[in-house]
Design a protein around this motif. Structure first.
Motif, short mmCIF file in Angstrom:
data_model
loop_
_atom_site.label_atom_id
_atom_site.label_comp_id
_atom_site.label_asym_id
_atom_site.label_seq_id
_atom_site.Cartn_x
_atom_site.Cartn_y
_atom_site.Cartn_z
N ALA A 114 3.60 12.32 3.69
CA ALA A 114 2.84 13.51 4.05
C ALA A 114 3.28 14.66 3.16
O ALA A 114 4.46 14.81 2.86
CB ALA A 114 3.06 13.86 5.52
N THR A 115 2.31 15.44 2.74
CA THR A 115 2.62 16.61 1.92
C THR A 115 1.65 17.73 2.27
O THR A 115 0.68 17.52 3.00
CB THR A 115 2.56 16.26 0.41
OG1 THR A 115 3.10 17.34 -0.34
CG2 THR A 115 1.13 15.99 -0.05
N THR A 116 1.94 18.91 1.75
CA THR A 116 1.03 20.05 1.87
C THR A 116 0.58 20.42 0.46
O THR A 116 1.03 19.85 -0.51
CB THR A 116 1.73 21.27 2.52
OG1 THR A 116 2.69 21.77 1.59
CG2 THR A 116 2.41 20.90 3.83
N THR A 117 -0.29 21.39 0.40
CA THR A 117 -0.67 21.93 -0.91
C THR A 117 -0.15 23.36 -1.07
O THR A 117 -0.71 24.14 -1.82
CB THR A 117 -2.20 21.88 -1.12
OG1 THR A 117 -2.84 22.62 -0.08
CG2 THR A 117 -2.70 20.45 -1.14
N GLU A 118 0.91 23.66 -0.33
CA GLU A 118 1.57 24.97 -0.42
C GLU A 118 0.58 26.12 -0.21
O GLU A 118 0.59 27.10 -0.93
CB GLU A 118 2.30 25.12 -1.75
CG GLU A 118 3.37 24.08 -2.00
CD GLU A 118 4.55 24.19 -1.04
OE1 GLU A 118 4.86 25.30 -0.59
OE2 GLU A 118 5.14 23.14 -0.75
N LYS A 119 -0.31 25.94 0.77
CA LYS A 119 -1.31 26.94 1.17
C LYS A 119 -2.41 27.16 0.13
O LYS A 119 -3.18 28.10 0.21
CB LYS A 119 -0.66 28.29 1.51
CG LYS A 119 0.42 28.22 2.55
CD LYS A 119 -0.14 28.07 3.92
CE LYS A 119 0.96 28.13 4.97
NZ LYS A 119 0.51 27.67 6.25
N LEU A 120 -2.52 26.26 -0.86
CA LEU A 120 -3.55 26.38 -1.89
C LEU A 120 -4.77 25.51 -1.56
O LEU A 120 -4.64 24.43 -0.99
CB LEU A 120 -2.99 25.96 -3.25
CG LEU A 120 -1.84 26.80 -3.79
CD1 LEU A 120 -1.25 26.16 -5.04
CD2 LEU A 120 -2.31 28.22 -4.08
N GLY A 121 -5.93 25.98 -1.94
CA GLY A 121 -7.16 25.21 -1.81
C GLY A 121 -7.61 25.00 -0.38
O GLY A 121 -7.11 25.62 0.55
N PHE A 122 -8.61 24.10 -0.22
CA PHE A 122 -9.18 23.86 1.11
C PHE A 122 -8.15 23.31 2.07
O PHE A 122 -8.15 23.63 3.26
CB PHE A 122 -10.42 22.96 1.05
CG PHE A 122 -10.12 21.51 0.76
CD1 PHE A 122 -9.84 20.62 1.78
CD2 PHE A 122 -10.12 21.03 -0.55
CE1 PHE A 122 -9.56 19.30 1.53
CE2 PHE A 122 -9.85 19.70 -0.81
CZ PHE A 122 -9.56 18.83 0.22
N THR A 123 -7.22 22.49 1.57
CA THR A 123 -6.18 21.94 2.43
C THR A 123 -5.25 23.06 2.87
O THR A 123 -4.90 23.16 4.05
CB THR A 123 -5.38 20.84 1.70
OG1 THR A 123 -6.29 19.85 1.24
CG2 THR A 123 -4.36 20.20 2.61
N GLY A 124 -4.86 23.90 1.94
CA GLY A 124 -3.96 25.01 2.24
C GLY A 124 -4.56 26.00 3.22
O GLY A 124 -3.83 26.60 4.01
N ALA B 244 0.86 -1.18 0.00
CA ALA B 244 0.00 0.00 0.00
C ALA B 244 0.89 1.23 0.00
O ALA B 244 1.89 1.28 0.73
CB ALA B 244 -0.91 0.01 1.22
N ASP B 245 0.53 2.21 -0.82
CA ASP B 245 1.25 3.47 -0.90
C ASP B 245 0.23 4.58 -0.67
O ASP B 245 -0.73 4.70 -1.44
CB ASP B 245 1.92 3.60 -2.27
CG ASP B 245 2.77 4.84 -2.39
OD1 ASP B 245 3.17 5.41 -1.35
OD2 ASP B 245 3.06 5.24 -3.53
N ILE B 246 0.42 5.37 0.37
CA ILE B 246 -0.58 6.34 0.82
C ILE B 246 0.06 7.72 0.93
O ILE B 246 1.18 7.86 1.43
CB ILE B 246 -1.15 5.93 2.20
CG1 ILE B 246 -1.70 4.50 2.14
CG2 ILE B 246 -2.21 6.91 2.67
CD1 ILE B 246 -1.70 3.79 3.47
N THR B 247 -0.67 8.74 0.48
CA THR B 247 -0.23 10.13 0.64
C THR B 247 -1.34 10.90 1.36
O THR B 247 -2.51 10.83 0.97
CB THR B 247 0.04 10.80 -0.72
OG1 THR B 247 1.05 10.05 -1.39
CG2 THR B 247 0.50 12.24 -0.54
N VAL B 248 -0.96 11.63 2.40
CA VAL B 248 -1.89 12.48 3.15
C VAL B 248 -1.53 13.93 2.89
O VAL B 248 -0.36 14.31 2.99
CB VAL B 248 -1.84 12.19 4.66
CG1 VAL B 248 -2.83 13.06 5.42
CG2 VAL B 248 -2.10 10.72 4.94
N CYS B 249 -2.52 14.73 2.55
CA CYS B 249 -2.32 16.17 2.29
C CYS B 249 -2.89 16.97 3.46
O CYS B 249 -4.11 16.96 3.68
CB CYS B 249 -3.03 16.58 1.01
SG CYS B 249 -2.45 15.73 -0.45
N ALA B 250 -2.01 17.64 4.19
CA ALA B 250 -2.42 18.45 5.33
C ALA B 250 -1.37 19.54 5.57
O ALA B 250 -0.18 19.27 5.53
CB ALA B 250 -2.56 17.60 6.59
#
Length: 159
Positions: free
Chosen positions: A133-143, A96-102
């Motif tokens: 784990a990654t971010t969306t560089e302050k873009l969108g609802f996650t950002g 399993a390969d999983i990425t979480v955006c927060a």
């Protein structure tokens, strides 16, 4: 040997006065994820990937958010039931390969505990689980820190 690949995605809104559960562990944070269950977005994406690879529909089909029995349920229970479903079809988990955006909280310190917990629930080796784990560089609802999303890809093997 037959192999199948599955993809899963999930998103939940961040709200005050809820515990934050990700990857089967509780993480200290000022907000938590809203949902019918404990809203563990990582596990929900993983369940969808597993079910999709086995051609067993999706998490909402098996564990609907309209069913009282799943209200506030620990998502680790949903994952265990999902793994049982795919194993009844003759599949074993390859990886399993999983990425979480927060944006927050920072998740990297928690990844080893998540991998350990998921391996325990799924009865597989930690080395067969990748969590990033990654971010969306302050873009969108996650950002804007309005929610957290997760993506999962799995490989199933049928012998």
């Amino acid at each position: 040997m037959k192999i199948k690949v599955g993809f899963g995605f999930d998103v939940h809104r961040l709200v005050p006065e809820r515990e934050l559960w990700l990857g089967g562990i509780r993480i200290e944070h000022s907000t938590g994820l809203a949902g019918h269950s404990d809203a563990d977005v990582l596990i929900h994406a993983l369940c969808d990937a597993l079910l999709g690879a086995a051609n067993l529909r999706d998490i909402g089909f098996h564990f609907p958010d309209t069913a009282a029995q799943f209200k506030n349920i620990d998502s680790k229970i949903l994952l265990l039931k999902t793994v049982d479903l795919i194993r009844k079809e003759g599949y074993e988990i390859g990886n399993a390969d999983i990425t979480v955006c927060a944006e927050q909280p920072k998740l990297n310190p928690h990844i080893p505990a998540m991998k350990e917990k998921l391996a325990e629930v799924m009865h597989i080796q930690e080395e067969d689980i990748s969590i990033k784990a990654t971010t969306t560089e302050k873009l969108g609802f996650t950002g804007r820190e309005e929610g957290i999303s997760a993506y999962a890809v799995v490989l199933l093997e049928k012998k």
